[in-house]
Motif scaffolding. Sequence first.
Motif, PDB file in Angstrom:
ATOM      1  N   LEU A 126      10.630  20.034  29.463  1.00 40.09           N
ATOM      2  CA  LEU A 126      11.460  19.143  30.269  1.00 40.09           C
ATOM      3  C   LEU A 126      11.448  17.720  29.719  1.00 40.09           C
ATOM      4  O   LEU A 126      12.034  16.812  30.315  1.00 40.09           O
ATOM      5  CB  LEU A 126      10.970  19.135  31.717  1.00 40.09           C
ATOM      6  N   ASP A 127      10.795  17.527  28.590  1.00 42.53           N
ATOM      7  CA  ASP A 127      10.725  16.227  27.931  1.00 42.53           C
ATOM      8  C   ASP A 127      11.860  16.144  26.908  1.00 42.53           C
ATOM      9  O   ASP A 127      11.938  16.966  25.989  1.00 42.53           O
ATOM     10  CB  ASP A 127       9.365  16.071  27.244  1.00 42.53           C
ATOM     11  N   ALA A 128      12.752  15.173  27.078  1.00 44.29           N
ATOM     12  CA  ALA A 128      13.958  15.108  26.243  1.00 44.29           C
ATOM     13  C   ALA A 128      13.624  14.959  24.760  1.00 44.29           C
ATOM     14  O   ALA A 128      14.275  15.574  23.902  1.00 44.29           O
ATOM     15  CB  ALA A 128      14.842  13.955  26.700  1.00 44.29           C
ATOM     16  N   ILE A 134      11.916  20.393  19.294  1.00 44.69           N
ATOM     17  CA  ILE A 134      11.738  21.842  19.174  1.00 44.69           C
ATOM     18  C   ILE A 134      13.048  22.543  18.827  1.00 44.69           C
ATOM     19  O   ILE A 134      13.069  23.547  18.111  1.00 44.69           O
ATOM     20  CB  ILE A 134      11.122  22.436  20.465  1.00 44.69           C
ATOM     21  N   THR A 135      14.181  22.006  19.322  1.00 41.63           N
ATOM     22  CA  THR A 135      15.480  22.636  19.055  1.00 41.63           C
ATOM     23  C   THR A 135      16.163  22.065  17.817  1.00 41.63           C
ATOM     24  O   THR A 135      17.158  22.625  17.361  1.00 41.63           O
ATOM     25  CB  THR A 135      16.440  22.451  20.246  1.00 41.63           C
ATOM     26  N   ARG A 136      15.672  20.952  17.348  1.00 44.61           N
ATOM     27  CA  ARG A 136      16.197  20.201  16.204  1.00 44.61           C
ATOM     28  C   ARG A 136      17.574  19.590  16.488  1.00 44.61           C
ATOM     29  O   ARG A 136      17.805  18.439  16.159  1.00 44.61           O
ATOM     30  CB  ARG A 136      16.270  21.073  14.948  1.00 44.61           C
ATOM     31  N   TRP A 137      18.469  20.366  17.082  1.00 46.08           N
ATOM     32  CA  TRP A 137      19.842  19.898  17.282  1.00 46.08           C
ATOM     33  C   TRP A 137      20.218  19.749  18.753  1.00 46.08           C
ATOM     34  O   TRP A 137      21.311  19.285  19.066  1.00 46.08           O
ATOM     35  CB  TRP A 137      20.838  20.881  16.646  1.00 46.08           C
ATOM     36  N   LEU A 140      18.665  17.743  25.872  1.00 46.52           N
ATOM     37  CA  LEU A 140      18.222  18.252  27.157  1.00 46.52           C
ATOM     38  C   LEU A 140      19.237  17.979  28.262  1.00 46.52           C
ATOM     39  O   LEU A 140      19.458  18.839  29.128  1.00 46.52           O
ATOM     40  CB  LEU A 140      16.863  17.643  27.528  1.00 46.52           C
ATOM     41  N   ASP A 141      19.871  16.808  28.250  1.00 44.84           N
ATOM     42  CA  ASP A 141      20.790  16.472  29.341  1.00 44.84           C
ATOM     43  C   ASP A 141      21.957  17.458  29.404  1.00 44.84           C
ATOM     44  O   ASP A 141      22.429  17.814  30.488  1.00 44.84           O
ATOM     45  CB  ASP A 141      21.298  15.034  29.217  1.00 44.84           C
ATOM     46  N   LYS A 142      22.400  17.952  28.259  1.00 42.60           N
ATOM     47  CA  LYS A 142      23.497  18.908  28.233  1.00 42.60           C
ATOM     48  C   LYS A 142      23.073  20.237  28.854  1.00 42.60           C
ATOM     49  O   LYS A 142      23.843  20.883  29.580  1.00 42.60           O
ATOM     50  CB  LYS A 142      23.960  19.120  26.787  1.00 42.60           C
ATOM     51  N   VAL A 143      21.840  20.653  28.587  1.00 41.73           N
ATOM     52  CA  VAL A 143      21.327  21.893  29.168  1.00 41.73           C
ATOM     53  C   VAL A 143      21.159  21.735  30.680  1.00 41.73           C
ATOM     54  O   VAL A 143      21.485  22.652  31.447  1.00 41.73           O
ATOM     55  CB  VAL A 143      20.000  22.292  28.508  1.00 41.73           C
TER      56      VAL A 143
END
Length: 331
Positions: A126-128, A134-137, A140-143
């Motif tokens: 939950l940390d932006a 971790i996702t590289r690309w 978080l706000d979009k998810v």
Amino acid sequence: MNMIDPFGRTISYLRVSVTDRCDFRCTYCMAEDMAFLPKKDLLSLEELDRLCTVFIEKGVKRLRLTGGEPLVRKNIMHLVRQLSRHLDSGALEELTLTTNGSQLSRFAAELAECGVKRINVSLDTLDADKFHQITRWGHLDKVMQGIDAAQAAGLKVKLNAVALKDFNDAELPDMMRWAHGRGMDLTVIETMPMGEIDADRTDQYVPLSLLRASLERQFTLTDIPFKTGGPARYVHVAETGGKLGFITPMTHNFCESCNRVRLTCTGTLYMCLGQEDAADLRAPLRASESNELVADAIDEAIGRKPKGHDFIIDRRTSRPSVSRHMSVTGG
């Protein structure tokens, strides 16, 4: 018409990877510089629909669309809408999907209209800043906007988090509280040795037996018989009132009750996530307008379904247990 494997297990669950492409590059899943399949190698949406229909006619009751990221496949909602006819007829009990959430704000309402009742969203933190790491690309706000849209559309959301040592393991109690506070279940998953990645999986791996022991110092966890058709084992968390799932391919494999096979976007059928053996369904699909050849090929493949996987993560085993990345078969 039921499909029975050599160990007496009824195969009633099909997972379909509609694309190997993804708009994220999660470090435990794939390398940053991935080489994806040429689009010409992919089955058309009509061919995927035809194959899924054959499986449904042969006894599949649950169908899950995966990727890569399924919602980046062009015109994916056409396939969802076509498959929803099997919900209307009663032949299919559930149509669902696993997504990273990046495209959910666009598609959540239409998914609900097509009869999708619940979805899984992969979310490891939950940390932006850590999410982008971790996702590289990913962002978080979009998810989060996607999760909001899914819940607003009436979809039941379950979160999936891969437990990663020294990255999110300490954060998982707070993630669970947050998820349960919003009416979402959370399932934690052990990382699996699939495909070459840029990291060392022995540095990432957290046995969920240790995670559960740590959680039980803060929470009251009670085993419950709840099942969704997949491999997760669930507990009820007294302090939050929610459910927590554990998927443990490494410490306590779930092979004895496996009811699943996996179809890729090229028409390759994998009878086990953790084995290389596969069957080509594209050739018989394209060889005849009838489905007899495909049905025979499926029967032959189910007859080879192994008892279980051979996943290993340790310092002595540097190569992944299977060469293909998770994005090929969608977990």
